[in-house]
Design a protein around this motif. Structure first.
Motif, PDB file in Angstrom:
ATOM      1  N   TYR A   1       0.835  -1.198   0.000  1.00 44.84           N
ATOM      2  CA  TYR A   1       0.000   0.000   0.000  1.00 44.84           C
ATOM      3  C   TYR A   1       0.872   1.252   0.000  1.00 44.84           C
ATOM      4  O   TYR A   1       0.609   2.202  -0.712  1.00 44.84           O
ATOM      5  CB  TYR A   1      -0.923  -0.003   1.214  1.00 44.84           C
TER       6      TYR A   1
ATOM      7  N   LEU B   1       2.139   1.878  -3.361  1.00 40.31           N
ATOM      8  CA  LEU B   1       1.096   2.500  -4.189  1.00 40.31           C
ATOM      9  C   LEU B   1       0.980   3.973  -3.867  1.00 40.31           C
ATOM     10  O   LEU B   1       0.807   4.809  -4.759  1.00 40.31           O
ATOM     11  CB  LEU B   1      -0.255   1.832  -3.955  1.00 40.31           C
TER      12      LEU B   1
ATOM     13  N   GLU C   1      -9.184   6.194  -4.447  1.00 37.02           N
ATOM     14  CA  GLU C   1      -8.536   5.396  -5.484  1.00 37.02           C
ATOM     15  C   GLU C   1      -7.474   4.472  -4.872  1.00 37.02           C
ATOM     16  O   GLU C   1      -7.349   3.318  -5.254  1.00 37.02           O
ATOM     17  CB  GLU C   1      -7.903   6.309  -6.543  1.00 37.02           C
ATOM     18  N   ARG C   2      -6.732   4.991  -3.910  1.00 42.60           N
ATOM     19  CA  ARG C   2      -5.730   4.162  -3.244  1.00 42.60           C
ATOM     20  C   ARG C   2      -6.399   3.013  -2.498  1.00 42.60           C
ATOM     21  O   ARG C   2      -5.907   1.880  -2.481  1.00 42.60           O
ATOM     22  CB  ARG C   2      -4.888   4.996  -2.274  1.00 42.60           C
TER      23      ARG C   2
ATOM     24  N   LYS D   1      -9.246   1.540  -3.287  1.00 42.25           N
ATOM     25  CA  LYS D   1      -9.668   0.549  -4.275  1.00 42.25           C
ATOM     26  C   LYS D   1      -8.499  -0.325  -4.708  1.00 42.25           C
ATOM     27  O   LYS D   1      -8.625  -1.547  -4.814  1.00 42.25           O
ATOM     28  CB  LYS D   1     -10.296   1.242  -5.488  1.00 42.25           C
ATOM     29  N   ARG D   2      -7.360   0.290  -4.956  1.00 40.50           N
ATOM     30  CA  ARG D   2      -6.188  -0.487  -5.360  1.00 40.50           C
ATOM     31  C   ARG D   2      -5.706  -1.410  -4.236  1.00 40.50           C
ATOM     32  O   ARG D   2      -5.282  -2.533  -4.481  1.00 40.50           O
ATOM     33  CB  ARG D   2      -5.055   0.444  -5.796  1.00 40.50           C
TER      34      ARG D   2
END
Length: 150
Positions: A109, A112, A122-123, A125-126
């Motif tokens: 994470y 990311l 968005e982070r 979701k990823r």
């Protein structure tokens, strides 16, 4: 004064009887002490064992447990404790593995996060997609949950 052989024999028998009596008394005293120590050990052992309600069938008229029942309860309780220990050790190992997996996810994470200028949604979701790839059953649908783990 001259002693006759009969007098000497009586004196020797008396000395032998006294010695034998002292030996018996010493043995009796030592045996009584040994029994006292054994009984004290049973009382201490009984005090260490859990005593659930309804176990009066194993007690004697004095309200104490018999020595055989104390030993049986001790064996049962030790067996229970060994099973508990085994279960707890397995749980510790499972939690260690879970921590290891979560740390790996947190590192991913953070990678990311540093790679992109994406907003928190968005982070998230990823991150959820990454967790699913690792077959993790993590439910981070809320921004606050993600912030807690990062």
């Amino acid at each position: 004064m001259f002693r006759s052989p009969g007098n000497s024999s009586d004196s020797d028998e008396q000395t032998e009887a006294d010695r034998s009596k002292r030996q018996r008394q010493a043995h009796t005293k030592a045996e009584k002490k040994r029994r006292g120590n054994i009984n004290a050990g049973f009382e201490e052992l009984q005090s260490m064992l859990p005593s659930p309600e309804g176990e009066s069938k194993m007690t004697t008229n004095s309200g104490r447990f018999s020595k055989a029942s104390i030993l049986q309860k001790a064996v049962d309780y030790i067996g229970y404790l060994l099973k508990e220990k085994s279960g707890l050790l397995q749980e510790v190992e499972r939690l260690r593995q879970e921590i290891k997996q979560l740390k790996a996810l947190i590192l991913k994470y953070k990678e990311l996060d540093s790679d992109t200028g994406l907003d928190i949604n968005e982070r998230a979701k990823r991150f959820i997609a990454l967790a699913k790839e690792k077959e993790q059953a993590l439910d981070f649908t809320d921004k606050e949950n993600i912030k807690f783990y990062v």
